[in-house]
Write an enzyme that holds these catalytic residues in place. Structure first.
Site, PDB file in Angstrom:
ATOM      1  N   GLY A 198      56.043  51.909  52.048  1.00 41.41           N
ATOM      2  CA  GLY A 198      56.529  51.332  52.486  1.00 41.41           C
ATOM      3  C   GLY A 198      56.715  50.190  53.623  1.00 41.41           C
ATOM      4  O   GLY A 198      57.119  49.204  53.710  1.00 41.41           O
ATOM      5  N   SER A 199      55.504  49.596  52.887  1.00 40.18           N
ATOM      6  CA  SER A 199      55.310  47.651  53.669  1.00 40.18           C
ATOM      7  C   SER A 199      56.697  46.802  53.421  1.00 40.18           C
ATOM      8  O   SER A 199      56.426  46.106  54.152  1.00 40.18           O
ATOM      9  CB  SER A 199      54.141  47.425  52.859  1.00 40.18           C
ATOM     10  OG  SER A 199      53.961  45.990  52.837  1.00 40.18           O
ATOM     11  N   SER A 200      56.992  46.885  52.290  1.00 36.79           N
ATOM     12  CA  SER A 200      57.593  45.669  52.059  1.00 36.79           C
ATOM     13  C   SER A 200      59.026  46.172  52.793  1.00 36.79           C
ATOM     14  O   SER A 200      59.815  45.282  53.922  1.00 36.79           O
ATOM     15  CB  SER A 200      58.361  45.803  50.227  1.00 36.79           C
ATOM     16  OG  SER A 200      59.121  46.730  49.989  1.00 36.79           O
ATOM     17  N   ALA A 201      59.672  47.140  52.972  1.00 37.59           N
ATOM     18  CA  ALA A 201      60.589  47.790  53.817  1.00 37.59           C
ATOM     19  C   ALA A 201      60.633  47.337  55.033  1.00 37.59           C
ATOM     20  O   ALA A 201      61.654  46.915  55.900  1.00 37.59           O
ATOM     21  CB  ALA A 201      61.305  49.159  53.771  1.00 37.59           C
ATOM     22  N   GLY A 216      52.369  52.594  48.242  1.00 35.58           N
ATOM     23  CA  GLY A 216      53.505  53.337  48.717  1.00 35.58           C
ATOM     24  C   GLY A 216      53.485  53.788  50.198  1.00 35.58           C
ATOM     25  O   GLY A 216      53.970  54.636  50.390  1.00 35.58           O
ATOM     26  N   ASP A 236      63.088  54.048  52.261  1.00 36.02           N
ATOM     27  CA  ASP A 236      61.436  53.572  53.299  1.00 36.02           C
ATOM     28  C   ASP A 236      62.421  52.168  54.248  1.00 36.02           C
ATOM     29  O   ASP A 236      61.775  52.324  55.264  1.00 36.02           O
ATOM     30  CB  ASP A 236      60.461  51.996  51.778  1.00 36.02           C
ATOM     31  CG  ASP A 236      59.904  53.048  51.502  1.00 36.02           C
ATOM     32  OD1 ASP A 236      59.657  54.551  50.843  1.00 36.02           O
ATOM     33  OD2 ASP A 236      59.414  52.709  50.505  1.00 36.02           O
ATOM     34  N   PRO A 295      48.899  48.226  54.673  1.00 37.84           N
ATOM     35  CA  PRO A 295      47.842  47.563  53.323  1.00 37.84           C
ATOM     36  C   PRO A 295      49.794  47.863  51.870  1.00 37.84           C
ATOM     37  O   PRO A 295      50.627  48.839  52.399  1.00 37.84           O
ATOM     38  CB  PRO A 295      47.484  48.982  52.773  1.00 37.84           C
ATOM     39  CG  PRO A 295      47.193  50.064  54.247  1.00 37.84           C
ATOM     40  CD  PRO A 295      48.118  50.411  54.718  1.00 37.84           C
TER      41      PRO A 295
HETATM   42  O1  PMV Z   1      55.008  55.219  46.118  1.00 34.12           O
HETATM   43  P1  PMV Z   1      56.387  54.780  46.867  1.00 34.12           P
HETATM   44  O2  PMV Z   1      56.547  55.084  47.728  1.00 34.12           O
HETATM   45  O3  PMV Z   1      57.202  54.287  45.284  1.00 34.12           O
HETATM   46  O4  PMV Z   1      57.255  56.681  46.438  1.00 34.12           O
HETATM   47  C1  PMV Z   1      57.474  56.488  45.192  1.00 34.12           C
HETATM   48  C2  PMV Z   1      58.970  58.227  46.173  1.00 34.12           C
HETATM   49  C3  PMV Z   1      59.362  58.275  44.532  1.00 34.12           C
HETATM   50  O5  PMV Z   1      60.151  59.931  45.022  1.00 34.12           O
HETATM   51  C4  PMV Z   1      58.047  59.230  43.350  1.00 34.12           C
HETATM   52  C5  PMV Z   1      60.897  57.946  43.870  1.00 34.12           C
HETATM   53  C6  PMV Z   1      61.612  57.756  44.611  1.00 34.12           C
HETATM   54  O6  PMV Z   1      61.973  56.716  44.062  1.00 34.12           O
HETATM   55  O7  PMV Z   1      61.832  58.400  45.656  1.00 34.12           O
END
Ligand code: PMV
Length: 327
Positions: free
Chosen positions: A113-116, A111, A158, A107
């Site tokens: 990590g799809s883009s990475a 959060g 990511d 998805p």
């Molecule tokens: O939701 P994501 O995968 O963008 O994770 C963010 C993780 C945080 O700790 C909130 C921010 C970061 O840069 O580590």
């Protein structure tokens, strides 16, 4: 003949937000992958298509021409792929045209990590197609550089986990360390479908910490202790303790103000259905939650999260980082 490469998505199992202030975090590569296919073209264009985002177009010199989807949206979605391709072209002496087709089971913007994962798969596919010898370290660097162009100053978690796979401990000062995890980690991932911005969630925590340092700093120390205990629990394959630690970690994140109604709803549903532990994953404020469950209850937990309105699926740890797929 084209080359297909793939790379996994990730979840943050412990330590999000606290990691921004130097505390450790544990990340896991999961068995949901992004695929990239690279082929040579007869002309010099870089043609890009994302099957799951329904956009396509090509870059020629600095111009973008859309072939599918809304032009502005297509450009925004395809530019990161172009950056990843260019990173490889920079070190290859060839000036070639390419067809890149991306298909992701991850998805987007949740959060995970799809883009990475997409960037790592694109780098590996183009590298293999052009016979550029790339170590995993090289793929990581290039995927990370491509991410930096698009997202400013990401931590690098990511692209690292997408490239190397498995489980990793990450800390700002010391970087990445692979973690020894004997078991699969059977997880239910529930997507609330609520869009959130990592940037604004991080800013929210910063503001809270500025206003209540004496309260938030001990929470940071507690988060560190959770990660240290979790390292041991994971090493021993102790899912019960891992689950308990996830619950405590979520309580801290709730205290920081980064949970929301949609996440709480899914987390409660998972716990009621017998999850060993549940928490938000990533930035919070929407996005995804994760629940740990043993074999007997995982189906129940999955169905409960779905009934509660989450877009839910099963996942487990994968040790397979970026790889070339057989064609
Ligand atoms: O939701 P994501 O995968 O963008 O994770 C963010 C993780 C945080 O700790 C909130 C921010 C970061 O840069 O580590």
């Amino acid at each position: 003949m084209g080359v297909i490469a793939s790379a996994p998505a990730k979840i943050i199992l412990f330590g999000e937000h606290f990691v921004v202030y130097g505390e450790p975090a544990i990340v896991l590569a999961i068995d949901k992958r992004a695929y990239a296919k690279a082929d040579l073209r007869l002309d010099k264009r870089i043609f890009l298509r994302s099957l799951n985002m329904n956009v396509a177009g090509y870059f020629e010199d600095e111009n973008f021409k859309v072939e599918e989807g809304n032009p502005k949206e297509a450009k925004m979605k395809l530019e990161p792929l172009k950056c990843a391709v260019e990173k490889v072209l920079e070190i290859s002496s060839e000036k070639v045209g390419l067809n890149i087709e991306v298909n992701s089971t991850v998805p987007v913007a949740a959060g995970l990590g799809s883009s990475a994962a997409v960037a790592a798969a694109v780098v590996a596919a183009v590298g293999a197609l052009l016979n550029v010898k790339l170590s995993k370290e090289d793929v990581f660097r290039m995927a990370y550089d491509a991410e930096k162009i698009m997202h400013g100053t990401p931590s690098g978690i990511d692209p690292a986990i997408s490239t190397f796979g498995g489980a990793m401990l990450f800390q700002i000062d010391t970087g990445f360390k692979p973690l020894d995890v004997k078991t699969d980690i059977p997880i239910v991932i529930g997507n609330t479908g609520v869009e959130r911005s990592t940037r604004s969630q991080v800013a929210k925590v910063r503001s809270l910490r500025d206003r209540y340092p004496q309260i938030v700093d001990p929470m940071m120390r507690a988060a560190r202790e959770i990660v240290l205990r979790a390292i041991e629990a994971l090493k021993d394959g102790d899912l019960k303790t891992t689950g308990e630690l996830m619950d405590i970690n979520h309580a801290l994140l709730y205290g920081l103000g980064v949970s929301d109604e949609s996440l709480e709803w899914l987390i409660n549903a998972a716990r009621k259905a017998g999850a060993l532990g549940a928490k938000l994953t990533g930035a919070g404020g929407g996005g995804c939650m994760i629940a740990l469950a043993n074999k007997d209850s995982i189906r129940n937990v999955l169905e409960a999260v779905q009934r509660a309105g989450g877009n839910a699926f099963l996942a487990k740890k994968t040790n397979e980082g970026v790889r070339i797929e057989p064609v």
